[in-house]
Design a protein around this motif. Structure first.
Motif, mmCIF file in Angstrom:
data_model
loop_
_atom_site.group_PDB
_atom_site.id
_atom_site.type_symbol
_atom_site.label_atom_id
_atom_site.label_comp_id
_atom_site.label_asym_id
_atom_site.label_seq_id
_atom_site.Cartn_x
_atom_site.Cartn_y
_atom_site.Cartn_z
ATOM 1 N N GLU B 176 0.834 -1.207 0.000
ATOM 2 C CA GLU B 176 0.000 0.000 0.000
ATOM 3 C C GLU B 176 0.868 1.257 0.000
ATOM 4 O O GLU B 176 0.585 2.223 -0.695
ATOM 5 C CB GLU B 176 -0.919 -0.001 1.225
ATOM 6 N N LEU B 179 2.310 1.804 -3.447
ATOM 7 C CA LEU B 179 1.246 2.281 -4.323
ATOM 8 C C LEU B 179 0.965 3.758 -4.083
ATOM 9 O O LEU B 179 0.875 4.563 -5.027
ATOM 10 C CB LEU B 179 -0.038 1.509 -4.032
ATOM 11 N N GLU B 183 1.449 6.804 -6.663
ATOM 12 C CA GLU B 183 0.276 7.580 -7.032
ATOM 13 C C GLU B 183 0.527 9.065 -6.843
ATOM 14 O O GLU B 183 0.199 9.884 -7.689
ATOM 15 C CB GLU B 183 -0.887 7.153 -6.140
ATOM 16 N N LYS B 188 2.153 5.159 -12.675
ATOM 17 C CA LYS B 188 1.304 3.972 -12.640
ATOM 18 C C LYS B 188 2.179 2.748 -12.575
ATOM 19 O O LYS B 188 3.239 2.697 -13.193
ATOM 20 C CB LYS B 188 0.465 3.909 -13.929
ATOM 21 N N GLU B 214 -3.181 -2.809 -13.744
ATOM 22 C CA GLU B 214 -2.580 -1.956 -12.716
ATOM 23 C C GLU B 214 -2.444 -2.686 -11.395
ATOM 24 O O GLU B 214 -3.291 -3.497 -11.030
ATOM 25 C CB GLU B 214 -3.435 -0.710 -12.519
ATOM 26 N N SER B 216 -2.701 -3.594 -7.701
ATOM 27 C CA SER B 216 -3.563 -3.322 -6.553
ATOM 28 C C SER B 216 -3.410 -4.485 -5.598
ATOM 29 O O SER B 216 -2.946 -5.555 -5.987
ATOM 30 C CB SER B 216 -5.016 -3.172 -6.983
#
Lengths: 121, 527, 636
Positions: B176, B179, B183, B188, B214, B216
Motif C-alpha cells: 500500500e 502504491l 500515485e 502507474k 494496474e 492493486s
C-alpha cells in the motif's frame, strides 16, 4: 516478628530511622559520584567508586531486608528459602564469571567488526 | 472444604501459607534479577566498545530513588496502622504508597520518552553523532503519515523502475505504501507480463491476468491464491510420482539398500508436465515514469540497481541520495574512534582530525578545537591532584559542552530552564541552532544508526530491560496494594487480621521492588 | 439440571460442568487436566519424531501416506520437497520435538499431573495451598504450549534452532518475517516465558503445600519419598527457571527490539551479510543461562519418575523402602549438586582446563546420589514377596533402563571423552535412555498404580502386557544402536541420517572408499532403518495403553476397597475416587510411610493413618508428632 500492638508502636520509630538512613545513603552515593572533591581513586569512575557505590547500596539493601522485611526476626523456613536463593544466585554469577574468564582463546580475537572472511573466488 | 493456615500461622512452622509463598516467590525473583544483573556485569566486562559511563541524567533517577524509599516507609506504616486497627491511617499511608508508584512511573515515562526520540549514528570511522532528526516537510508543514507519526529525514530513496513482489510473502502495508507513493507522483504500476498458465487440462492455457493490469492489493491477493493452488497441486503430483518411482525401483532391485539406488530414482518431469499448473513465485510490475520510492532503513537492504525489502520485494532502480538529516546535533563522541585508533596503533588525535565530521562540518571542527582547549584546562586542574581526565572528558562533546560553548560566546542564557533540561534534555527551541546546528550525513558514511533504544548498544539494552521489568513490578505491586486500599474495607470489617497479613505480603513484595532499585540506580546512573 | 435452583441452599451440590471439569480448582481435576494435556503433547512430539525418523532412514523417499495424510496439500507444498522432508523442516521438527517432550510433555506429566494429584493426598491436605493459583498455572501452561505449536501453521513455521535455542542462531532466525511477533522463533520464546511462569506458580504452590499443609503427625521424616522428590523438584523449578526466563526475555529483546545481548560484534550471515546490529553481546552468556536451567531440568524430569517408582516398589514387594533416610538425604544432595554442574554441556565452547575440571568433578559427584537412590530401590526388592502387578512391571523395568541411561552419561561427564562424543548420537542415546525407557516407564508405573484410586477400577492386565513387552523391546531397539552410531561419529543433527557422507560410487561397486569416514558411515547407516522401524512399532505399542486408559474407566475390574493395593500411604485412606476436600475425616499420621511386613502386626501392612492399638494420643507424641500440630485443633 513483633505482632503485639505495643511492639508495633515501638518499631514505628525504627522504620523512620531506617527511612532516614536510606535517604542519607542515597545522597551519599550521588555525592561521591558527582562531586569532584569527594571522588576517590582516579578522576572519574573507577574500581574504587564501584566498590564504594556497591557497598553503600548493599548496606541500604541490608537495612530494607532486615528491618522493613522483618528478616531480623523471621522463621527458620524463610531463612532457608531466601538464603538458598542467594547461594544459588551467587553460584550462577560466580561460576559463569569463572567460566568466562578461563578461556582457551582470546575473546577479543573475533572482536573486529569486519569479519575476516573472503567471499566468492 | 477450607484450606487451613490462611489467617492463622501453623504452629510448628510459625507461618501462614501466603507468607511462605511470597518468600518463595521472592526467592525466584532473586534468581531472575540475579540473571539480569549478572548479564549486566558480563555485558560490561565483555563490551568491545567504550561503555557509556555516567551517561544518564542523575536527577530523575535520584528523585525516583527518594520516591521509592518513601513508599517503602509508607507501606510499612500502612501495615502497622492495620495491625493497630486504624483504618483511616492505613488509607492515608497506602494512598501515599500508590501515589509514589504513580509518580515513579510518570518520571520513568519521561525518561524513556526522551530516549525514544533521540537519534544516534555511528559513522564508518567510529565517530558517533547524537541529536534529533529533522522531519520531512512539504511547504513548511511536517509531513505526517496516516498513523499520525511525523516522517523523519532518515529514509532510503530509490528511483524505482520496476518492483518485483514475492507472490507468497509480500507484506500488505508495504504494498500500500509503494502504491501510495507512486500515485502521489502520478506514476502507474502495471503488470509487466501476463500471468498466464496451464490450468490442468492438457494443452489448455488460461490467461489469469492480462499484461498492463494496474497494481492493486486485490490483484496480488488473487495471484497469490492462484499460485498457492498451483504450488499445492504440483507438489502433490510430484510427491505421488516419486513415491511411485520408488516402488518400481525397489521391485526392480530387490535386496539393494535405498541409498544405492537413490540416484536412479527421480520424477519424470516431462511426463508430468501436461498435468502441472503454472506457478509464479514472483511477479514484476513496471513503473511507467520512474518514481521516487522511500523506505525506512531497517526494512531494506539497499544497493544501486537492485534493493530488497524484508518481505522479499525487489526494487529495481537507481539508489538516490538518502542522507540522514539532523535537525539538532547535540553531541559528538570520539571515544569509540579513539579506542579503535589506539588498537590499530594510530594517534587518536590524528584520527579525529581526519574523521569525516571534522573534515566536513565546520561547526564540528570549531567545537572540537574549543573542546581541546577545555580539556587542556581540565588537565592542568587535575594535574595538581596527580590525576588525569577520563576518556569521556577527552573525547566526548556532550550537549552540556555545546551549551557551555554557546553561553561563553554569549548566545543564550537559559535561566530557569536548566532544571527541566536535566529531565528532558536540552531545550532546542530556546537554545537555537547556533548551539545545536544542523547536519546532513550521507548514507554511505553511516555504519550503524539507532535511537537511544535497546538496539543502540548493550548498555541501553540492559538498561531498558532491567528498568522496564522493574517498572512492570512497580505497576504490579501498585495494583495489588491499590486493591487492598480501595476494596479492603469489607475484609477489614470481617477479618482485619487477614487483611493485615495480605498487606504484609504485598508490602514484602514492594520492599523487594525497592531493593532492586537500590542496586539499579547506582549501576545505571552513577557507574 | 436444577443446580441453579438449589445452589444457594445446598452447598454440597455438584458445581456446574465447566467449573468441575474445565475451570476446576480441585487439585485432582487439575492433575488430570495436566495429565491428559501432557499425554496429548507427548503424542504430538512422538509424531514429529516419527516423521524425522523417516527422513533419517529413507532420506530420498517421500513421506508415506499414513504419516502425512492429515496435512493439507498447501502445508506440504510449503514444507516438503517432492514429498520429502527438507533440512529446514527437519530442523523445525527436531527443535519442536525436544521442546514439546521436555517442557510440554514430561514435566507437566511428572510434576504437574502426578505432583498435583498425589502430593496433597499423601500429606493429608484437603487441597493445594492456593487452588486458584493452581488453576492459573495449568491454563498458562496450556496457552504457552498452544502458542508454541500454533507457529507450525504460520508463514515462518515453528522454531528451528534446536530445543536449546542457542544465540546467535536463534537471534536472527526468521529475521525475514516482517512482524517479528509472528515469527516461530519469537513465538517459541513467548511460549517459553508462559511455561516458566506456569512452573513458577506451580512450584510456589507445591512447596507451600508441603511445608504448611501436612496432616497432624506428618513429620518431615514420615513423608513418603514421593513427597520429598516433589519438594526438591519444586525447588529446582523455583530457582533454576528464573535465569532462563531472564535469558528468554533478553533473547526476546534481541529479536523484537534488535538489541545485542547475545549477538557478537561483526556477525556475518549468508542470508543478510553483516548483521545490522550494535554487536558487543555474548552468545556464551545465553548458553550459561540456558544450562543453568537445563541441567536441573533433567532432575525435574527424573525426580517424579523416581517418586512414582519409590511408591510402587514397597507396595509390591511388601517391604519397607530400603534406606529411606539415606534416599531423602541423597535427593537433597542431588538437588543441590544439580545447580553446579551445568557447564558440562559446554565443554566445546572454549572453556579453560581449570573450570572444565571443576564441572567435571561436580558432574561425576552427582552420579553418587543417583546411584544411591537407584541402588536403594533395587535393594528394596531383595527378599521381598514381589507381586508382579502391572505397575510393578514398569517399575522393575525402570531400574535397569535408567541404569543404562545414567551410566552411559559418565563418559560424557569427562571433558576428554566428551570432545569425541559431543553432539553425536551417543548423547542422544544416553539421554533418551534416561527419559524414554527410564522416566516414561516410571510414569507409566505411576499411572497404573494410582488409576484405581482415580477411577475406582483397575487397568486391564493383559492390555498392559501388550503395552509393556513391545515397548520394552522397541525402546532398546531404538536407543541402543544410537550409542553405537554415536561412538562411530554420527552427528545428532544429520537430517538424512548420514547419507551425505557416503561414498556412493565406491559403495555400489562393493569397494572400500578412500574416504575413511564414508566407510564408517556405510557400516552403521543401516542401523537407521532398524531404529526407525523400532520407533514406528513403539507407536503401535502405545495403542493398547490408550485403549486400556479409556476402556478400563468404564469396564475395568472394580476395586474391592479404598485401599486396593494394601498400601500404607495416606492417599489410600480417602474414598474412591476422593471427593472435593479429599478426606472424610481429618487424617492423623502415626508412623512412617513404609510399614510393611511388621513382625508385631497381623497384616503385612500397617497404614500411616491406623491408630495404634495401645492408646492414642500418647503414642502420637511418642512417634514425635509435633505437639504444636495437636494444639492446632483447639484453635480451629
Amino acid at each position: 516478628m513483633a505482632d503485639s500492638p505495643e511492639a508495633i508502636r515501638k518499631s514505628i520509630r525504627k522504620y523512620l530511622i531506617v527511612g532516614g538512613i536510606l535517604f542519607l545513603g542515597t545522597v551519599l552515593t550521588v555525592l561521591v559520584a558527582t562531586v569532584p572533591a569527594l571522588d576517590i581513586g582516579r578522576h572519574g569512575f573507577d574500581v574504587y567508586d564501584c566498590v564504594l557505590g556497591l557497598a553503600i547500596a548493599s548496606t541500604k539493601a541490608g537495612f530494607v531486608a532486615v528491618v522493613f522485611m522483618h528478616l531480623n526476626d523471621e522463621k527458620k523456613a524463610i531463612y532457608w528459602i531466601f538464603g538458598g536463593a542467594l547461594v544459588f544466585g551467587a553460584f550462577l554469577y560466580l561460576l559463569t564469571a569463572w567460566a568466562k574468564s578461563d578461556l582457551i582463546h582470546d575473546p577479543l580475537f573475533y572482536g573486529d567488526s569486519k569479519p575476516n572472511i573472503k567471499l566468492g573466488h | 472444604m477450607e484450606i487451613p493456615y490462611i489467617v492463622k500461622a501453623r504452629k510448628d512452622t510459625g507461618l501462614t501459607n501466603s507468607k511462605i509463598a511470597i518468600w518463595l516467590f521472592l526467592a525466584s525473583e532473586v534468581m531472575l534479577f540475579g540473571g539480569f544483573f549478572s548479564a549486566y556485569v558480563f555485558m560490561r566486562i565483555g563490551a568491545d566498545y567504550p561503555w557509556p559511563e555516567r551517561t544518564l541524567p542523575v536527577l530523575p533517577g535520584l528523585i525516583n530513588t527518594f520516591i521509592l524509599i518513601a513508599s517503602s516507609v509508607t507501606v510499612v506504616f500502612a501495615w502497622a496502622a492495620l495491625k493497630l486497627r486504624k483504618w483511616r491511617q492505613f488509607q492515608i499511608f497506602m494512598g501515599a504508597t500508590v501515589l509514589c508508584a504513580a509518580i515513579f512511573m510518570c518520571l520513568k515515562a519521561v525518561e524513556y520518552n526522551v530516549k525514544f526520540h533521540h537519534q544516534a549514528v555511528r559513522l564508518n570511522d567510529y565517530s558517533i553523532i547524537e541529536g534529533h532528526l529533522d522531519y520531512k516537510k512539504d511547504k513548511d508543514k511536517n509531513y505526517i503519515k496516516k498513523d499520525g507519526k511525523k516522517i523523519e529525514y532518515n529514509l532510503i530513496n530509490i528511483k524505482a523502475e520496476s518492483v518485483i513482489f514475492s507472490t507468497v510473502r509480500f507484506h500488505k502495508p508495504w504494498v500500500e505504501q509503494i502504491l501510495e507513493q507512486a500515485e502521489e507522483q502520478g506514476s502507474k504500476m502495471v503488470l509487466t507480463e501476463p500471468y498466464q498458465g496451464a490450468d490442468g487440462r492438457a494443452d489448455a492455457k488460461t490467461t489469469y491476468v492480462e499484461a498492463g493490469t494496474e497494481l492493486s492489493l486485490d490483484l496480488l491477493l488473487k495471484i497469490r491464491e492462484q499460485h498457492l493452488k498451483a504450488r499445492a497441486h504440483n507438489q502433490k503430483l510430484r510427491a505421488d510420482a516419486l513415491r511411485c518411482a520408488w516402488q518400481i525401483a525397489k521391485d526392480a532391485n530387490p535386496g539393494k539398500r535405498g541409498w544405492e539406488i537413490s540416484d536412479q530414482v527421480g520424477v519424470d518431469a516431462e511426463k508430468l508436465k501436461p498435468d502441472m499448473l503454472t506457478e509464479m513465485g514472483a511477479i514484476s510490475f513496471k513503473i511507467d515514469s520512474a518514481a521516487k520510492l522511500s523506505f525506512k532503513p531497517k526494512n531494506i537492504k539497499e544497493a544501486d540497481g537492485q534493493s530488497r525489502l524484508r518481505d522479499d520485494t525487489v526494487i529495481k532502480g537507481k539508489l538516490l541520495e538518502s542522507p540522514m538529516k539532523f535537525h539538532h546535533v547535540d553531541a559528538i563522541d570520539f571515544q569509540y574512534l579513539a579506542m579503535k585508533a589506539v588498537q590499530k596503533g594510530i594517534d587518536p588525535m590524528v584520527a579525529i582530525e581526519n574523521s569525516w565530521i571534522i573534515q566536513n562540518a565546520d561547526f564540528a571542527k570549531e567545537a572540537w578545537e574549543w573542546h581541546c582547549e577545555e580539556v587542556e584546562k581540565l588537565e592542568k586542574e587535575l594535574a595538581k591532584q596527580d590525576r588525569e581526565p577520563t576518556l569521556k572528558d577527552r573525547y566526548r562533546i556532550g550537549w552540556k559542552e555545546f551549551s557551555k560553548k554557546a553561553e561563553q560566546e554569549g548566545m543564550t542564557d537559559m535561566g530557569d530552564w536548566t532544571i527541566l533540561e536535566e529531565f528532558k534534555g536540552p531545550n532546542y527551541a530556546a537554545r537555537g541552532e547556533e548551539t545545536f546546528p544542523h547536519l546532513a550525513v550521507p548514507r554511505g558514511e553511516i555504519a550503524f544508526a539507532s535511537k537511544f533504544v535497546p538496539q543502540w548498544n548493550t548498555y541501553y539494552a540492559i538498561y531498558f530491560t532491567i528498568t522496564g521489568l522493574h517498572g512492570l513490578h512497580v505497576i504490579g505491586g501498585a495494583l495489588v496494594l491499590g486493591y487492598y486500599l480501595f476494596f479492603g474495607r469489607r475484609m477489614y470489617e470481617t477479618n482485619p487480621e487477614w487483611l493485615a497479613n495480605r498487606v504484609e505480603v504485598g508490602g514484602l513484595f514492594w520492599h523487594f521492588v525497592d531493593l532492586i532499585w537500590i542496586f539499579a540506580f547506582p549501576i545505571f546512573y552513577l557507574m | 439440571m436444577s443446580a441453579d435452583a438449589h445452589s444457594h441452599d445446598d452447598h454440597h451440590h455438584d458445581p456446574p460442568f465447566w467449573k468441575k471439569y474445565i475451570f476446576s480448582t480441585d487439585h485432582k481435576m487439575i492433575g488430570l487436566q495436566y495429565g491428559i494435556t501432557a499425554m496429548l503433547f507427548l503424542a504430538f512430539g512422538f509424531y514429529l519424531m516419527m516423521v524425522m525418523r523417516w527422513s533419517i532412514a529413507y532420506p530420498h523417499q517421500p513421506l508415506p501416506e499414513w504419516m502425512s495424510f492429515f496435512l493439507t496439500d498447501d502445508w506440504k507444498a510449503r514444507w516438503l520437497s517432492d514429498g520429502k522432508l527438507t533440512g529446514e523442516t527437519y530442523n523445525m521438527f527436531g527443535a519442536m520435538h525436544g521442546t514439546i517432550m521436555v517442557f510440554l510433555g514430561i514435566v507437566p506429566l511428572g510434576f504437574g499431573a502426578f505432583g498435583n494429584y498425589v502430593t496433597p493426598l499423601q500429606i493429608g491436605a484437603p487441597d493445594m495451598a492456593f487452588p486458584r493459583l493452581n488453576m492459573a498455572s495449568y491454563w498458562i501452561y496450556l496457552i504457552g504450549g498452544l502458542i508454541m505449536c500454533a507457529s507450525f501453521f504460520m508463514e515462518s513455521g515453528a522454531a528451528k534452532s534446536g530445543w536449546t535455542n542457542y544465540s546467535p542462531l536463534a537471534g536472527f532466525a526468521d529475521g525475514q518475517i516482517v512482524n517479528q511477533w509472528l515469527a516461530g522463533q519469537t513465538q517459541w520464546l513467548i511460549g517459553l516465558v508462559c511455561l516458566i511462569t506456569s512452573s513458577l506458580l506451580g512450584s510456589v504452590n507445591f512447596i507451600t503445600t508441603i511445608i504448611n499443609l501436612r496432616a497432624r503427625g506428618m513429620t518431615w521424616m514420615r513423608m513418603p519419598f514421593f513427597v520429598w522428590s516433589m519438594l526438591v523438584t519444586g525447588f529446582l523449578l523455583l530457582l533454576a527457571f528464573p535465569p532462563l526466563e531472564a535469558a528468554g526475555i533478553m533473547q526476546l529483546m534481541d529479536r523484537v527490539a534488535h538489541s545485542s545481548f547475545f549477538m557478537p560484534t561483526g556477525l556475518f550471515t549468508s542470508q543478510t551479510g553483516l548483521a545490522e546490529l550494535s554487536g558487543g553481546g555474548s552468545p556464551l552468556l545465553f548458553q550459561h543461562l540456558f544450562w543453568f536451567l537445563g541441567h536441573p531440568e533433567v532432575y525435574v524430569l527424573l525426580l517424579p519418575a523416581f517418586a512414582c517408582v519409590s511408591d510402587v516398589i514397597p507396595v509390591n514387594s511388601r517391604k519397607p523402602l530400603w534406606g529411606y533416610k539415606g534416599m531423602v538425604y541423597m535427593v537433597l544432595v542431588l538437588g543441590f549438586l544439580s545447580f553446579i554442574v551445568w557447564a558440562h554441556h559446554m565443554y566445546m565452547t572454549g572453556m579453560g582446563p581449570v573450570i572444565s575440571t571443576f564441572f567435571q568433578t561436580t558432574t561425576v559427584l552427582i552420579s553418587v546420589p543417583s546411584v544411591v537412590i537407584i541402588t536403594s530401590l533395587l535393594i528394596s526388592l531383595w527378599g521381598g514377596s514381589i507381586k508382579f502387578t502391572p505397575p510393578m512391571m514398569w517399575a522393575c523395568a525402570f531400574i535397569p533402563m535408567f541404569g543404562i541411561g545414567g551410566l552411559t552419561g559418565l563418559p560424557l561427564a569427562f571433558n576428554l571423552a566428551d570432545l569425541h562424543l559431543h553432539d553425536t548420537y551417543y548423547v542422544i542415546g544416553h539421554f533418551h535412555y534416561v527419559v524414554a525407557p527410564g522416566i516414561l516407564f516410571g510414569l507409566f508405573a505411576g499411572v497404573l498404580h494410582w488409576y484405581p484410586k482415580i477411577t475406582g477400577r483397575y487397568m486391564s492386565s493383559w492390555l498392559n502386557q501388550l503395552h509393556f513387552w513391545p515397548s520394552l523391546i522397541c525402546m532398546n531397539v531404538i536407543f541402543a544402536p544410537m550409542l553405537l552410531q554415536g561412538m562411530a561419529g554420527f552427528h545428532r543433527r544429520w537430517y538424512n541420517g548420514g547419507d551425505g557422507y557416503l561414498d556412493k560410487i565406491a559403495g555400489k561397486a562393493g569397494e572400500e572408499s578412500a574416504n575413511i569416514f564414508a566407510n564408517t558411515v556405510a557400516q552403521h547407516i543401516d542401523l537407521n532403518i532398524l531404529m526407525s522401524m523400532g520407533a514406528w512399532t513403539l507407536a503401535l505399542a502405545q495403542i493398547p495403553f490408550v485403549i486400556n486408559l479409556f476402556i478400563s474407566w468404564k469396564t475395568g475390574k472394580k476395586v474391592e476397597s479404598d485401599n486396593p493395593w494394601n498400601a500404607t500411604t495416606l492417599e489410600w485412606a480417602t474414598p474412591t475416587p476422593p471427593g472435593h476436600g479429599n478426606f472424610t475425616t481429618e487424617p492423623v499420621v502415626y508412623r512412617g510411610p513404609y510399614e510393611y511386613s511388621r513382625a508385631d502386626h497381623d497384616e503385612d501392612y500397617l497404614p500411616q493413618w491406623v491408630e495404634p492399638k495401645n492408646k492414642t494420643a500418647a503414642s502420637v507424641s511418642q512417634d514425635k508428632a509435633e505437639p504444636a500440630a495437636l494444639e492446632d485443633k483447639s484453635d480451629a
